[in-house]
Design a protein around this motif. Structure first.
Motif, PDB file in Angstrom:
ATOM      1  N   ASP A   1       0.792  -1.052  -0.093  1.00  0.00           N
ATOM      2  CA  ASP A   1      -0.015  -0.076   0.279  1.00  0.00           C
ATOM      3  C   ASP A   1       0.750   0.852   0.340  1.00  0.00           C
ATOM      4  N   TYR A   2       0.359   2.685  -0.189  1.00  0.00           N
ATOM      5  CA  TYR A   2       0.718   4.104  -0.049  1.00  0.00           C
ATOM      6  C   TYR A   2       2.119   3.804   0.865  1.00  0.00           C
ATOM      7  N   ASN A   3       1.554   4.069   2.374  1.00  0.00           N
ATOM      8  CA  ASN A   3       2.388   3.755   3.448  1.00  0.00           C
ATOM      9  C   ASN A   3       3.330   3.233   3.515  1.00  0.00           C
ATOM     10  N   GLU A   4       3.485   1.967   3.179  1.00  0.00           N
ATOM     11  CA  GLU A   4       4.434   0.908   2.911  1.00  0.00           C
ATOM     12  C   GLU A   4       5.886   1.248   1.798  1.00  0.00           C
ATOM     13  N   TYR A   5       4.912   1.828   0.809  1.00  0.00           N
ATOM     14  CA  TYR A   5       6.196   2.686  -0.338  1.00  0.00           C
ATOM     15  C   TYR A   5       6.655   3.824   0.263  1.00  0.00           C
ATOM     16  N   VAL A   6       6.151   4.163   0.769  1.00  0.00           N
ATOM     17  CA  VAL A   6       6.783   5.529   1.080  1.00  0.00           C
ATOM     18  C   VAL A   6       8.105   5.142   2.471  1.00  0.00           C
ATOM     19  N   SER A   7       7.309   4.186   3.712  1.00  0.00           N
ATOM     20  CA  SER A   7       8.382   4.049   4.174  1.00  0.00           C
ATOM     21  C   SER A   7       8.995   3.207   4.066  1.00  0.00           C
ATOM     22  N   LEU A   8       9.887   2.173   2.392  1.00  0.00           N
ATOM     23  CA  LEU A   8      10.202   2.111   2.584  1.00  0.00           C
ATOM     24  C   LEU A   8      11.823   2.040   1.696  1.00  0.00           C
ATOM     25  N   PRO A   9      12.109   3.309   1.685  1.00  0.00           N
ATOM     26  CA  PRO A   9      13.582   3.633   1.400  1.00  0.00           C
ATOM     27  C   PRO A   9      13.869   3.856   2.909  1.00  0.00           C
ATOM     28  N   ALA A  10      13.334   4.349   3.867  1.00  0.00           N
ATOM     29  CA  ALA A  10      14.234   3.909   5.359  1.00  0.00           C
ATOM     30  C   ALA A  10      13.915   2.293   5.865  1.00  0.00           C
ATOM     31  N   ARG A  11      13.199   1.560   5.595  1.00  0.00           N
ATOM     32  CA  ARG A  11      13.017   0.176   5.723  1.00  0.00           C
ATOM     33  C   ARG A  11      14.317  -0.198   4.392  1.00  0.00           C
TER      34      ARG A  11
ATOM     35  N   ILE B   1      19.216  -8.036  -0.656  1.00  0.00           N
ATOM     36  CA  ILE B   1      17.711  -6.940  -0.454  1.00  0.00           C
ATOM     37  C   ILE B   1      16.990  -7.685  -1.259  1.00  0.00           C
ATOM     38  N   LEU B   2      15.654  -7.326  -1.643  1.00  0.00           N
ATOM     39  CA  LEU B   2      14.696  -7.919  -2.274  1.00  0.00           C
ATOM     40  C   LEU B   2      13.821  -6.711  -2.213  1.00  0.00           C
ATOM     41  N   GLN B   3      13.773  -6.254  -3.309  1.00  0.00           N
ATOM     42  CA  GLN B   3      12.348  -5.341  -3.859  1.00  0.00           C
ATOM     43  C   GLN B   3      12.512  -4.143  -2.269  1.00  0.00           C
ATOM     44  N   GLY B   4      13.800  -3.438  -2.530  1.00  0.00           N
ATOM     45  CA  GLY B   4      13.970  -1.897  -1.372  1.00  0.00           C
ATOM     46  C   GLY B   4      13.793  -0.648  -2.804  1.00  0.00           C
ATOM     47  N   ARG B   5      14.190   0.285  -1.976  1.00  0.00           N
ATOM     48  CA  ARG B   5      13.758   1.744  -2.750  1.00  0.00           C
ATOM     49  C   ARG B   5      15.132   2.545  -2.146  1.00  0.00           C
ATOM     50  N   PHE B   6      15.438   3.187  -3.357  1.00  0.00           N
ATOM     51  CA  PHE B   6      16.530   4.182  -2.904  1.00  0.00           C
ATOM     52  C   PHE B   6      15.723   6.013  -3.132  1.00  0.00           C
ATOM     53  N   GLU B   7      16.023   7.149  -3.039  1.00  0.00           N
ATOM     54  CA  GLU B   7      15.023   8.373  -3.278  1.00  0.00           C
ATOM     55  C   GLU B   7      16.476   9.252  -3.310  1.00  0.00           C
ATOM     56  N   ALA B   8      16.723   9.437  -4.322  1.00  0.00           N
ATOM     57  CA  ALA B   8      17.525  11.011  -4.499  1.00  0.00           C
ATOM     58  C   ALA B   8      17.563  12.007  -5.232  1.00  0.00           C
ATOM     59  N   GLU B   9      17.717  13.136  -4.822  1.00  0.00           N
ATOM     60  CA  GLU B   9      18.174  14.450  -5.433  1.00  0.00           C
ATOM     61  C   GLU B   9      16.665  14.534  -6.741  1.00  0.00           C
ATOM     62  N   GLY B  10      15.354  14.424  -6.044  1.00  0.00           N
ATOM     63  CA  GLY B  10      14.329  14.138  -6.674  1.00  0.00           C
ATOM     64  C   GLY B  10      13.689  12.805  -7.835  1.00  0.00           C
ATOM     65  N   ILE B  11      14.698  11.557  -7.550  1.00  0.00           N
ATOM     66  CA  ILE B  11      14.264  10.501  -8.450  1.00  0.00           C
ATOM     67  C   ILE B  11      14.544   9.305  -7.687  1.00  0.00           C
ATOM     68  N   THR B  12      13.925   8.268  -8.141  1.00  0.00           N
ATOM     69  CA  THR B  12      13.642   7.403  -6.930  1.00  0.00           C
ATOM     70  C   THR B  12      13.514   5.988  -7.967  1.00  0.00           C
ATOM     71  N   CYS B  13      13.090   5.084  -7.193  1.00  0.00           N
ATOM     72  CA  CYS B  13      13.584   3.199  -8.279  1.00  0.00           C
ATOM     73  C   CYS B  13      13.003   2.603  -6.980  1.00  0.00           C
TER      74      CYS B  13
END
Length: 499
Positions: free
Chosen positions: A63-73, A85-97
């Motif tokens: 869900d959206y809340n888990e998506y938002v918390s994914l970089p921290a996790r 790590i599987l299915q993690g997320r990074f966000e930096a300088e306005g771009i994310t994946c």
């Protein structure tokens, strides 16, 4: 505004595609059921690929809340020293994946791995990974190698799925690094598009501006372009057969809007030239002698023959391989002698089992051993027969003989011996039939194309879905396949009438 990996890939398709997604999403077509089925199959493959990393920590989101918390996790997992790590997320300088696999090589160095359910690495995968690499670089993550895990098309299922055999891993490090500068440039352009208050130019000339090979982005955008311009003349330049973006741009610059006004020297392909001429002159191309020569080689009884097939990245039964088409249904119209009425027989497998043994048994009874077998695009049926001959040696002689009897009824249209402006440069039966036999239509059918047939049969008989309407589905599958062969009966009649 944040630019995600999926946003970036939409931008590469066409800048206006990204803008519409962010600002006027309702104008974009929703995913249909066939597209969703492809996504679902990819998700299934991803699960098997992840088995290659049995000790990995899978993060992800539902869900959206888990998506938002994914970089921290993701950061917590990294700091804890997790190996993979599987299915993690990074966000930096306005771009994310969201990445598929980040595999630790040393304490501070990783391999980046993408999981794709295709049978090989495609050029767009490299651009996808180049964007991910840009995100990871800005996030301070050191990447050693970049690779794609994809399906092994030569895998043959025997018993339970073997993830090691099902998958292949291809290194793309050099190719991805070579895209670093162009990726940085395109990211900046994408942000410029996002900041605009008005929709950018939607002309198809801007589709796939990086000229990434072997993608369908031009035709995909052309469908969207036409939906955004519902009042387009049906014979506009945007109905030209398989145009290039550059070609469309040049015609627009010349102020040309209609097919009939296209200078012949601007036609890139023979079918484009034929399309322009027949539209301008409102006159068919007909080479009656060539059509007659082809038809005169046929021998009665005539069999009008069509398969419907299933296929999956995860083979459903032993002996099968990823992405190979195997029949579950056929339709057969038979004309025993000149002037005779067409009679019909068929087979539709209705159990959760390999359909081919029973299908072959009935086909051998139905199709006999003499007479011409008419198909549309004969390489398809022949390919299915070749695969079944390999799987079932006891039918090899029958199937080889059957292939030797096949004649392609598409030939007069594909070779442009018969060409009508309303074919719009296509030899598909879906374009030919409405012109030659307007009383017949696929539009009235609940199942009206091969992908829908495949998806519906797979879901109903292999996955156990749709059981409350199973009887209706059987009828719908039969009607679709039956029309495929009856269409050939009627088209042949029209070809005979030319003589």
């Amino acid at each position: 505004m944040t630019l995600s990996k999926s946003d970036y890939m939409l931008f590469l398709r066409h800048p206006a595609w990204l803008w519409l997604k962010k600002h006027q999403k309702e104008k974009l077509p929703a995913h249909d059921e066939n597209t969703q089925a492809i996504f679902d199959a990819g998700h299934d493959f991803e699960g098997y690929a992840e088995e290659l990393f049995p000790e990995a920590a899978k993060l992800g989101f539902s869900d959206y809340n888990e998506y938002v918390s994914l970089p921290a996790r993701t950061t917590v997992a990294l700091n804890a020293g997790v190996k993979t790590i599987l299915q993690g997320r990074f966000e930096a300088e306005g771009i994310t994946c969201v990445f598929d696999v980040l595999d630790r090589v040393t304490e501070d160095t990783f391999d980046l791995i993408e999981i794709k359910s295709s049978s090989k690495v495609k050029p767009e995968h490299e651009y996808d990974l180049a964007f991910q690499l840009a995100v990871l670089s800005k996030a301070g993550i050191k990447v050693r190698n970049v690779a794609v895990i994809h399906a092994n098309s030569e895998y043959v299922r025997e018993g339970d799925i073997d993830s090691n055999q099902l998958t292949e891993k291809t290194d793309v490090t050099g190719k991805v690094h070579a895209l670093f500068e162009v990726t940085e440039e395109q990211i900046k352009k994408a942000f410029d598009i996002l900041s605009q208050s008005e929709m950018p130019d939607i002309s198809p000339r801007f589709a796939n501006q990086l000229n990434i090979p072997r993608v369908q982005w031009m035709s995909e955008w052309m469908d969207i372009y036409k939906s955004l311009n519902p009042d387009l003349d049906p014979y506009s330049i945007y109905s030209l057969s398989y145009p290039s973006a550059e070609q469309i741009g040049k015609l627009e610059d010349l102020g040309i809007t209609l097919l009939r006004d296209i200078p012949e020297e601007e036609c890139l392909r023979d079918k484009q030239l034929a399309q322009v001429r027949t539209t301008r002159e409102n006159k068919r191309i007909l080479e009656k002698e060539k059509i007659k020569e082809l038809l005169d080689t046929s021998q009665y009884p005539l069999y009008f023959f069509d398969y419907e097939t299933f296929s999956s990245v995860i083979p459903d039964f032993d002996g099968l391989s990823p992405y190979k088409d195997y029949p579950f249904q056929y339709s057969l119209h038979i004309i025993d002698s000149p002037g005779g009425e067409a009679r019909h027989t068929e087979y539709l497998h209705q159990e959760n089992s390999n359909p081919m043994p029973a299908l072959l048994e009935k086909l051998k009874q139905d199709i006999g051993d003499t007479g011409t077998v008419l198909t549309w695009n004969m390489s398809y049926e022949k390919g299915c027969n070749d695969r079944m001959a390999h799987l079932y040696p006891e039918y090899k002689k029958f199937l080889e003989s059957l292939n030797g009897r096949i004649m392609d009824l598409m030939t007069p249209f594909d070779k442009m011996w018969f060409f009508d402006k309303d074919f719009f440069g296509s030899a598909s039966v879906k374009y030919v039939l409405p012109v030659l036999c307007p009383e017949l239509s696929y539009k009235e059918l609940e199942i009206s194309d091969g992908l829908a047939s495949r998806r519906t049969w797979t879901q109903t008989f292999l996955q156990g879905k749709n059981q409350e309407k199973k009887e209706q589905i059987v009828s719908d599958l039969s009607k679709y396949c039956t029309l495929d062969t009856f269409a050939m009966v009627r088209i042949l009649e029209e070809l005979y009438n030319l003589r």
